[in-house]
Scaffold this motif. Structure first.
Motif, PDB file in Angstrom:
ATOM      1  N   ARG A  21       0.393  15.990 -44.138  1.00 17.46           N
ATOM      2  CA  ARG A  21      -0.231  17.291 -43.955  1.00 17.46           C
ATOM      3  C   ARG A  21       0.834  18.366 -43.751  1.00 17.46           C
ATOM      4  O   ARG A  21       0.759  19.462 -44.305  1.00 17.46           O
ATOM      5  N   ILE A  22       1.864  18.010 -42.963  1.00 24.33           N
ATOM      6  CA  ILE A  22       2.967  18.937 -42.718  1.00 24.33           C
ATOM      7  C   ILE A  22       3.631  19.325 -44.036  1.00 24.33           C
ATOM      8  O   ILE A  22       3.912  20.487 -44.301  1.00 24.33           O
ATOM      9  N   GLU A  23       3.847  18.310 -44.869  1.00 24.17           N
ATOM     10  CA  GLU A  23       4.545  18.578 -46.126  1.00 24.17           C
ATOM     11  C   GLU A  23       3.752  19.506 -47.033  1.00 24.17           C
ATOM     12  O   GLU A  23       4.319  20.358 -47.705  1.00 24.17           O
ATOM     13  N   ILE A  24       2.447  19.342 -47.043  1.00 21.68           N
ATOM     14  CA  ILE A  24       1.630  20.215 -47.893  1.00 21.68           C
ATOM     15  C   ILE A  24       1.696  21.657 -47.398  1.00 21.68           C
ATOM     16  O   ILE A  24       1.888  22.593 -48.176  1.00 21.68           O
ATOM     17  N   ILE A  25       1.601  21.836 -46.080  1.00 21.69           N
ATOM     18  CA  ILE A  25       1.699  23.189 -45.526  1.00 21.69           C
ATOM     19  C   ILE A  25       3.076  23.778 -45.853  1.00 21.69           C
ATOM     20  O   ILE A  25       3.200  24.930 -46.246  1.00 21.69           O
ATOM     21  N   MET A  26       4.110  22.939 -45.710  1.00 21.86           N
ATOM     22  CA  MET A  26       5.466  23.425 -45.980  1.00 21.86           C
ATOM     23  C   MET A  26       5.656  23.828 -47.430  1.00 21.86           C
ATOM     24  O   MET A  26       6.280  24.833 -47.732  1.00 21.86           O
ATOM     25  N   GLY A  27       5.083  23.027 -48.328  1.00 19.67           N
ATOM     26  CA  GLY A  27       5.181  23.358 -49.742  1.00 19.67           C
ATOM     27  C   GLY A  27       4.561  24.702 -50.047  1.00 19.67           C
ATOM     28  O   GLY A  27       5.127  25.522 -50.768  1.00 19.67           O
ATOM     29  N   LEU A  85      12.124  25.951 -39.416  1.00 17.19           N
ATOM     30  CA  LEU A  85      11.515  26.376 -38.150  1.00 17.19           C
ATOM     31  C   LEU A  85      10.122  25.763 -38.009  1.00 17.19           C
ATOM     32  O   LEU A  85       9.753  25.242 -36.950  1.00 17.19           O
ATOM     33  N   PHE A  86       9.377  25.782 -39.104  1.00 12.68           N
ATOM     34  CA  PHE A  86       8.036  25.203 -39.084  1.00 12.68           C
ATOM     35  C   PHE A  86       8.108  23.698 -38.818  1.00 12.68           C
ATOM     36  O   PHE A  86       7.260  23.146 -38.106  1.00 12.68           O
TER      37      PHE A  86
END
Lengths: 125, 278
Positions: free
Chosen positions: A8-14, A91-92
């Protein structure tokens, strides 16, 4: 609330990265159009290296130039947005690892973040 | 040549570089500096600054697409970014300390190596290496989707991979390139991370690495807005379109052509560097 997983983190980061790049590209493009209208027929200067003037090298200088609608200032502001994009991702990630309670990676990511800030703030070392 | 003509030509050149870079998987960044210096007579420090900016753009622009596929491993990426950012700071520090001719020669050598790496068939590593306890403690081992379901993998040789990443970062900061080839080499061949995971994680790392040296370049005055503008917009649009076409294109001969272009540029960079024309 949904659980914080790596996926989920990776999708938001993308998505964060994509938004940053779009914002930066649009800003650079707008500045570029103004710049070409203003200076399109002027002559060039890139063969001789002088270094950019102080106004294009610091945060405050670039912000000042951009908000007084200086053409090159707008482009440089867009480039600053672009450089800030991967930094925002780091940072995120710190926040995300904090939510995952992953202390090892809070440390790892903080080190990377400090190195990036060091580069921006003390770039003239 | 006035600024309008110059900007248009640079945009077209950067577009082609980004397009071919995406199609061949070699990245457009590696030909930007030779193009700007050899064809347009731009000072190599301005060229490196502009190239670096375009590298951040393509890496970040492509990340969203990669992430959805579920291959990249943010833990591996983040840990190795410690090495690449330190390297990038060191590389950017070197740019101001060594002569432009010397930078050109190193650039030529790196071009040679990339042309070689891209032409070579990837060897399946066969020697068995025990899993790394450091990788275990750092929770680097992961899994990725395959047609047969989730496939898990262990990470090996963490310290060696970390060392290679420092070199990748230094080259990135010194030459304004993404140095994706070295990053993939470190993860795929040394750390034995599956190829797909290596390439997508490498793409993620490239942006952060380039941002580290871009900060130094910006405050040193190497990033010129008038030059970086067409380079960044050109490479970005070229690579986005290239990635769309990629599915249909036959890339074998394209890789060969692009490899030859890189080879010619390598010879010219070294030659001119040695003659002291930079």
């Amino acid at each position: 609330m949904k659980k914080w997983t790596d996926e989920r983190i990776e999708i938001i980061m993308g998505n964060l990265l994509r938004i940053g790049v779009i914002l930066a590209a649009v800003t650079v493009f707008i500045g570029g159009i103004f710049y070409l209208f203003q200076f399109g027929l002027h002559q060039l200067h890139y063969a001789i290296f002088k270094g950019e003037p102080a106004a294009f090298r610091s945060f405050s200088g670039i912000l000042h130039q951009a908000f007084s609608f200086h053409e090159l200032g707008i482009i440089q502001f867009g480039l600053l947005l672009l450089i800030a994009t991967p930094i925002a991702r780091v940072l995120f990630s710190i926040i995300a690892f904090f939510l995952e309670r992953d202390y090892v990676y809070i440390l790892v990511t903080s080190i990377v973040f400090c190195l990036l800030m060091f580069s921006l703030v003390f770039g003239r070392f | 040549m006035n600024i309008l003509e110059f900007t248009s030509l640079i945009w077209i050149g950067s577009f082609i570089a980004g397009f071919l870079g995406a199609l061949t998987g070699l990245g457009g960044g590696i030909v930007i500096v030779p193009m700007l210096t050899l064809m347009f007579g731009v000072d190599i420090r301005y060229a490196i600054g502009a190239s670096l900016v375009s590298v951040i753009a393509t890496s970040s622009g492509a990340a969203a697409a990669y992430v959805k596929e579920g291959f990249s491993n943010i833990r591996i990426g983040m840990f190795l970014e410690i090495a690449t950012t330190i390297g990038a700071l060191f590389g950017a520090y070197l740019v101001a300390r060594i002569s432009t001719e010397f930078i050109a020669i190193i650039f030529g050598i790196v071009l040679f190596i990339s042309a070689y790496l891209s032409s070579r068939q990837r060897k399946k590593a066969e020697i068995v290496i025990p899993p790394n306890s450091l990788a275990d403690r750092l929770k680097m081992n992961g899994s990725y989707p395959t047609p047969q379901g989730l496939q898990s993998y262990d990470v090996r040789n963490v310290p060696q991979g970390f060392g290679l990443m420092f070199i990748a970062g230094t080259l990135s900061g010194l030459l304004g390139i993404g140095s994706g080839a070295v990053k993939v080499l470190a993860m795929d061949q040394v750390m034995r991370i599956p190829f797909k995971v290596s390439t997508t994680t490498s793409n993620f790392m490239i942006g952060v690495t380039a941002a580290a040296s871009a900060g130094v370049f910006l405050s040193r005055g190497y990033i010129d807005p008038g030059l970086a503008m067409p380079v960044m917009l050109g490479v970005l649009s070229g690579s986005l379109i290239g990635a769309k076409v990629l599915v249909k294109a036959r890339t074998r001969w394209l890789r060969l052509v692009f490899g030859l272009v890189i080879l010619v540029l390598a010879i010219e960079m070294i030659f001119k560097g040695l003659k002291g024309i930079f």
